[in-house]
Design a protein around this motif. Structure first.
Motif, PDB file in Angstrom:
ATOM      1  N   ASN A  11       0.820  -1.216   0.000  1.00  0.00           N
ATOM      2  CA  ASN A  11       0.000   0.000   0.000  1.00  0.00           C
ATOM      3  C   ASN A  11       0.852   1.264   0.000  1.00  0.00           C
ATOM      4  O   ASN A  11       0.556   2.218  -0.725  1.00  0.00           O
ATOM      5  CB  ASN A  11      -0.946   0.000   1.210  1.00  0.00           C
ATOM      6  CG  ASN A  11      -2.182  -0.816   0.973  1.00  0.00           C
ATOM      7  OD1 ASN A  11      -3.177  -0.319   0.451  1.00  0.00           O
ATOM      8  ND2 ASN A  11      -2.140  -2.084   1.352  1.00  0.00           N
ATOM      9  N   HIS A  49      -4.232   4.244  -2.553  1.00  0.00           N
ATOM     10  CA  HIS A  49      -4.722   5.370  -1.747  1.00  0.00           C
ATOM     11  C   HIS A  49      -4.166   6.649  -2.352  1.00  0.00           C
ATOM     12  O   HIS A  49      -3.071   6.640  -2.912  1.00  0.00           O
ATOM     13  CB  HIS A  49      -4.280   5.234  -0.290  1.00  0.00           C
ATOM     14  CG  HIS A  49      -4.840   4.029   0.381  1.00  0.00           C
ATOM     15  ND1 HIS A  49      -4.297   2.768   0.206  1.00  0.00           N
ATOM     16  CD2 HIS A  49      -5.903   3.878   1.207  1.00  0.00           C
ATOM     17  CE1 HIS A  49      -5.011   1.895   0.902  1.00  0.00           C
ATOM     18  NE2 HIS A  49      -5.980   2.548   1.528  1.00  0.00           N
ATOM     19  N   HIS A  54      -5.948   9.200   4.212  1.00  0.00           N
ATOM     20  CA  HIS A  54      -6.635   7.979   3.776  1.00  0.00           C
ATOM     21  C   HIS A  54      -5.788   6.737   4.070  1.00  0.00           C
ATOM     22  O   HIS A  54      -6.248   5.778   4.682  1.00  0.00           O
ATOM     23  CB  HIS A  54      -6.953   8.096   2.285  1.00  0.00           C
ATOM     24  CG  HIS A  54      -7.834   7.021   1.757  1.00  0.00           C
ATOM     25  ND1 HIS A  54      -7.803   6.644   0.443  1.00  0.00           N
ATOM     26  CD2 HIS A  54      -8.776   6.247   2.344  1.00  0.00           C
ATOM     27  CE1 HIS A  54      -8.681   5.673   0.237  1.00  0.00           C
ATOM     28  NE2 HIS A  54      -9.284   5.413   1.382  1.00  0.00           N
ATOM     29  N   ASN A  58      -6.508   3.953   7.107  1.00  0.00           N
ATOM     30  CA  ASN A  58      -6.758   2.594   6.629  1.00  0.00           C
ATOM     31  C   ASN A  58      -5.715   1.608   7.134  1.00  0.00           C
ATOM     32  O   ASN A  58      -6.044   0.509   7.573  1.00  0.00           O
ATOM     33  CB  ASN A  58      -6.827   2.554   5.102  1.00  0.00           C
ATOM     34  CG  ASN A  58      -8.226   2.743   4.579  1.00  0.00           C
ATOM     35  OD1 ASN A  58      -9.183   2.916   5.334  1.00  0.00           O
ATOM     36  ND2 ASN A  58      -8.369   2.726   3.274  1.00  0.00           N
ATOM     37  N   PHE A  62      -6.349  -1.467   9.548  1.00  0.00           N
ATOM     38  CA  PHE A  62      -5.928  -2.747   8.996  1.00  0.00           C
ATOM     39  C   PHE A  62      -5.012  -3.491   9.959  1.00  0.00           C
ATOM     40  O   PHE A  62      -5.181  -4.684  10.207  1.00  0.00           O
ATOM     41  CB  PHE A  62      -5.222  -2.539   7.650  1.00  0.00           C
ATOM     42  CG  PHE A  62      -4.450  -3.728   7.193  1.00  0.00           C
ATOM     43  CD1 PHE A  62      -5.101  -4.842   6.709  1.00  0.00           C
ATOM     44  CD2 PHE A  62      -3.066  -3.757   7.276  1.00  0.00           C
ATOM     45  CE1 PHE A  62      -4.388  -5.966   6.311  1.00  0.00           C
ATOM     46  CE2 PHE A  62      -2.347  -4.867   6.879  1.00  0.00           C
ATOM     47  CZ  PHE A  62      -3.012  -5.969   6.389  1.00  0.00           C
ATOM     48  N   GLY A 105      -8.931   2.374  -2.280  1.00  0.00           N
ATOM     49  CA  GLY A 105      -8.825   2.192  -0.841  1.00  0.00           C
ATOM     50  C   GLY A 105      -9.095   0.772  -0.400  1.00  0.00           C
ATOM     51  O   GLY A 105      -9.752  -0.002  -1.084  1.00  0.00           O
ATOM     52  N   ALA A 106      -8.581   0.464   0.779  1.00  0.00           N
ATOM     53  CA  ALA A 106      -8.682  -0.876   1.349  1.00  0.00           C
ATOM     54  C   ALA A 106      -9.863  -1.024   2.300  1.00  0.00           C
ATOM     55  O   ALA A 106      -9.987  -2.035   2.975  1.00  0.00           O
ATOM     56  CB  ALA A 106      -7.383  -1.195   2.090  1.00  0.00           C
ATOM     57  N   SER A 107     -10.743  -0.044   2.353  1.00  0.00           N
ATOM     58  CA  SER A 107     -11.795  -0.040   3.371  1.00  0.00           C
ATOM     59  C   SER A 107     -12.738  -1.238   3.298  1.00  0.00           C
ATOM     60  O   SER A 107     -13.164  -1.748   4.324  1.00  0.00           O
ATOM     61  CB  SER A 107     -12.595   1.254   3.298  1.00  0.00           C
ATOM     62  OG  SER A 107     -11.785   2.355   3.569  1.00  0.00           O
ATOM     63  N   ILE A 110     -10.899  -4.008   4.875  1.00  0.00           N
ATOM     64  CA  ILE A 110     -10.729  -3.736   6.303  1.00  0.00           C
ATOM     65  C   ILE A 110     -12.043  -3.936   7.046  1.00  0.00           C
ATOM     66  O   ILE A 110     -12.063  -4.506   8.142  1.00  0.00           O
ATOM     67  CB  ILE A 110     -10.164  -2.313   6.510  1.00  0.00           C
ATOM     68  CG1 ILE A 110      -8.732  -2.261   5.974  1.00  0.00           C
ATOM     69  CG2 ILE A 110     -10.216  -1.914   7.980  1.00  0.00           C
ATOM     70  CD1 ILE A 110      -8.179  -0.862   5.804  1.00  0.00           C
ATOM     71  N   HIS A 165     -17.735  -0.487   1.746  1.00  0.00           N
ATOM     72  CA  HIS A 165     -17.723  -0.785   3.179  1.00  0.00           C
ATOM     73  C   HIS A 165     -18.813  -1.808   3.493  1.00  0.00           C
ATOM     74  O   HIS A 165     -18.582  -2.765   4.231  1.00  0.00           O
ATOM     75  CB  HIS A 165     -17.981   0.478   4.003  1.00  0.00           C
ATOM     76  CG  HIS A 165     -16.958   1.547   3.827  1.00  0.00           C
ATOM     77  ND1 HIS A 165     -17.028   2.737   4.518  1.00  0.00           N
ATOM     78  CD2 HIS A 165     -15.852   1.632   3.047  1.00  0.00           C
ATOM     79  CE1 HIS A 165     -16.009   3.509   4.176  1.00  0.00           C
ATOM     80  NE2 HIS A 165     -15.285   2.854   3.278  1.00  0.00           N
TER      81      HIS A 165
END
Length: 190
Positions: A11, A49, A54, A58, A62, A105-107, A110, A165
């Protein structure tokens, strides 16, 4: 823990690459309207990202959720929840998000880890920023999701892919339920 550090490193490297060459977003971000021509975006967007805040929040979430899942389920199941949850989060945005938006994004991944953790360890007490009050983990995760989603829908905080999400959280809940039932059944028969 090497898996956590590897994902954080990926990331961070992609974040630095995007800062140096912003046009990389066109190859890495998920755009629902073009996903069938560029299916890799379903995965690459999870590691991309754009701004420091952000990536910072994240990666902090994470690390917290990921390290707990690894301790409970092991590395293999952590990877399954993270990757499948992120992909389902991306697909949720493809299905119910704005088709011309760019999503990064990794949301979603996560929230998948958080959803699984909320089912596996619901009574663990945590403090979620910015609320300085200890609360059960499941309350913190669902309150965080609800607040972020509401603020995004009302456009108070723009550019939030709440659909991702939702997809990740839903998968995480199902995964957590599956692993919890599996461990209870194993315990009963041993």
């Amino acid at each position: 823990m090497e898996s956590l550090y590897a994902i954080i490193l990926i990331n961070v490297l992609i974040f630095i690459g995007v800062q140096i060459r912003p046009e990389l977003l066109g190859y890495l971000a998920l755009q629902p309207a073009g996903v069938w021509e560029r299916p890799w975006e379903i995965v690459t967007s999870m590691f991309t990202h754009y701004n420091f805040t952000h990536i910072l929040f994240n990666m902090w979430a994470f690390y917290f959720f990921g390290s707990a899942i690894i301790k409970i389920l092991g590395v293999r199941h952590f990877w399954l929840i993270y990757m499948i949850g992120g992909i389902i989060g991306s697909m949720a945005f493809v299905l119910i998000g704005n088709p011309i938006s760019l999503v990064i994004g990794a949301s979603g991944a996560i929230f998948a880890l958080g959803g699984a953790l909320a089912i596996l360890r619901p009574k663990v007490r945590v403090v979620f920023f910015p609320i300085p009050v200890p609360m059960p983990l499941w309350v913190g995760i669902f309150a965080n999701f609800a607040i972020i989603t509401l603020l995004a829908i009302l456009s108070i905080i723009p550019h939030i892919a709440w659909q991702s999400h939702l997809g990740g959280l839903a998968f995480g809940i199902v995964a957590g339920w599956f692993y919890k039932r599996r461990s209870l059944n194993a315990y009963r028969w041993n």
